[in-house]
Design an enzyme around this catalytic site. Structure first.
Site, PDB file in Angstrom:
ATOM      1  N   GLY A  11      -7.507  -1.333   1.360  1.00  0.00           N
ATOM      2  CA  GLY A  11      -6.121  -3.164   1.361  1.00  0.00           C
ATOM      3  C   GLY A  11      -4.878  -2.580   2.459  1.00  0.00           C
ATOM      4  N   ALA A  12      -5.567  -1.670   3.699  1.00  0.00           N
ATOM      5  CA  ALA A  12      -4.781  -1.310   4.784  1.00  0.00           C
ATOM      6  C   ALA A  12      -4.294  -2.305   5.704  1.00  0.00           C
ATOM      7  CB  ALA A  12      -5.373   0.394   5.362  1.00  0.00           C
ATOM      8  N   ARG A  14      -2.185  -5.093   6.188  1.00  0.00           N
ATOM      9  CA  ARG A  14      -1.490  -5.282   5.752  1.00  0.00           C
ATOM     10  C   ARG A  14      -0.703  -4.627   4.662  1.00  0.00           C
ATOM     11  NH1 ARG A  14      -1.231 -10.109   2.676  1.00  0.00           N
ATOM     12  NH2 ARG A  14      -2.928 -11.134   1.438  1.00  0.00           N
ATOM     13  N   VAL A  63     -13.167  -3.690  -2.508  1.00  0.00           N
ATOM     14  CA  VAL A  63     -13.320  -2.621  -3.760  1.00  0.00           C
ATOM     15  C   VAL A  63     -13.780  -2.805  -5.090  1.00  0.00           C
ATOM     16  CG1 VAL A  63     -11.295  -1.373  -1.970  1.00  0.00           C
ATOM     17  CG2 VAL A  63     -10.870  -3.207  -3.928  1.00  0.00           C
ATOM     18  N   ASN A  89      -5.047   1.265  -2.511  1.00  0.00           N
ATOM     19  CA  ASN A  89      -3.695   0.799  -2.593  1.00  0.00           C
ATOM     20  C   ASN A  89      -3.546  -0.916  -2.685  1.00  0.00           C
ATOM     21  OD1 ASN A  89      -1.277  -0.753  -0.807  1.00  0.00           O
ATOM     22  ND2 ASN A  89      -2.701  -1.055  -0.283  1.00  0.00           N
ATOM     23  N   SER A 141       2.731  -0.271 -10.519  1.00  0.00           N
ATOM     24  CA  SER A 141       3.900  -1.047 -10.514  1.00  0.00           C
ATOM     25  C   SER A 141       4.311  -0.833 -11.317  1.00  0.00           C
ATOM     26  CB  SER A 141       3.273  -3.036 -10.400  1.00  0.00           C
ATOM     27  OG  SER A 141       4.012  -4.105 -10.692  1.00  0.00           O
ATOM     28  N   TYR A 154      -1.692  -8.979 -13.682  1.00  0.00           N
ATOM     29  CA  TYR A 154      -1.693  -8.026 -13.019  1.00  0.00           C
ATOM     30  C   TYR A 154      -0.769  -6.614 -13.970  1.00  0.00           C
ATOM     31  CZ  TYR A 154       1.066  -5.926  -8.701  1.00  0.00           C
ATOM     32  OH  TYR A 154       1.417  -5.181  -7.787  1.00  0.00           O
ATOM     33  N   ILE A 187       9.755  -4.471  -3.274  1.00  0.00           N
ATOM     34  CA  ILE A 187       9.706  -4.528  -2.402  1.00  0.00           C
ATOM     35  C   ILE A 187       9.292  -5.410  -0.751  1.00  0.00           C
ATOM     36  CG2 ILE A 187       8.008  -3.183  -1.114  1.00  0.00           C
ATOM     37  CD1 ILE A 187       9.422  -1.506  -3.313  1.00  0.00           C
TER      38      ILE A 187
END
Length: 246
Positions: A11-12, A14, A63, A89, A141, A154, A187
C-alpha cells in the site's frame, strides 16, 4: 545484485506507505512499492526513489488475495534479489456504528488490514527463514490499542495485527527475524486535510503534544525498526501518537 537491503512496502502508492518508501530509499534501501491500482503518481514515486541512487520495483497486487500476495513477493525477489524488510502498511477504513454496519463493511476491512497482513507475511517468511534474518514491521493503530466508537471493524483488524505480531515474534526470533508493530495516532494525511478547523482543534486537544503527527513521524520509527539500531527489539508495539494513548 546490489548490496543494499531490500524492503517491500504494501500500500505504498500514497499516504504513510509512500512516505515510508521514500524515507527508506533515502536510508539506502532498494524499495519494492506494492500498489493496487496504477496511477501516474507511481511513476513519479519510482523516479523519486531512484533519484536516491537505489533500485525500485513496482509490484501490483491486492493484499487481500493470497495468490496476488504470493505473486508480488515473487516479483520483488525476481527484480531486487531478496527481501530483508517487510512493511505491512496496506489498509482501509469503512467507519460506522456497529448497529448500522453491513457485513460487507466489516469483512472488507478485516480482509485487507488483517488477512492481508497474513497473506503477505506468510509468503515472505520462507525467504527470511532461509537467509536467517529479516524484519517484519506492521502498521497497526492506537485504535487497535484503545478502541474508538464507530470503528469496530478497523479496531478489530488493528488489534488483530498486534496479536499476530507478538505471536510471530515468538515463532521466528530464533531465526534472527524481528517482528514489531507501529501504532500511529492522528496523522495529518489527505484523509484528515478535509476536516474542518473545529474538528482538527478538537482532535489536537486530545493529544498531549497538541498537534497531529506527520507521515514522516511514522516513517522514522519504521526506519529505526528496519535498522540494526533495533537489533534487540522484537514483539513490541510502538505508539506514534503524541502521547494520546498512554
Amino acid at each position: 545484485m546490489g548490496e543494499n537491503k531490500v524492503v517491500l512496502v504494501t500500500g505504498a502508492a500514497r499516504g504513510i506507505g509512500k512516505q515510508i518508501a521514500i524515507t527508506l530509499a533515502k536510508a539506502g534501501y532498494d524499495v519494492s512499492v506494492n500498489y493496487r491500482t496504477k496511477s501516474d503518481e507511481l511513476d513519479e514515486l519510482k523516479s523519486e526513489i531512484e533519484s536516491e541512487g537505489v533500485r525500485c520495483a513496482l509490484v501490483q497486487g491486492d493484499v487481500a488475495n493470497f495468490d496476488e500476495a504470493e505473486k508480488m513477493v515473487k516479483e520483488t525477489v525476481e527484480q531486487l534479489g531478496k527481501i530483508d524488510v517487510l512493511v505491512n502498511n496496506a489498509g482501509i477504513t469503512k467507519d460506522g456504528l456497529l448497529m448500522r454496519m453491513g457485513k460487507e463493511d466489516f469483512e472488507k476491512v478485516i480482509d485487507i488490514n488483517l488477512v492481508g497482513t497474513f497473506n503477505v507475511t506468510r509468503n515472505v517468511i520462507p525467504y527470511m527463514i532461509k537467509q536467517k534474518s529479516g524484519r517484519i514491521i506492521s502498521i497497526s493503530s492506537v485504535v487497535g490499542v484503545a478502541g474508538n466508537a464507530g470503528q469496530t471493524n478497523y479496531s478489530a483488524s488493528k488489534a488483530g495485527i498486534i496479536g499476530f505480531t507478538k505471536s510471530l515474534a515468538k515463532e521466528v526470533a530464533s531465526r534472527n527475524i524481528l517482528v514489531n508493530a507501529v501504532a500511529p495516532g492522528f496523522i495529518a494525511t489527505d484523509m484528515t486535510s478535509v476536516l474542518s478547523d473545529s474538528v482538527k482543534e478538537n482532535i489536537n486537544n486530545q493529544i498531549p503534544l497538541r498537534k497531529m503527527g506527520t507521515a514522516e513521524d511514522v516513517a522514522k520509527v519504521v526506519k529505526f525498526l528496519a535498522s540494526e539500531d533495533s537489533s534487540y527489539v522484537t514483539g513490541q508495539v510502538i505508539n506514534v501518537d503524541g502521547g494520546m494513548v498512554m
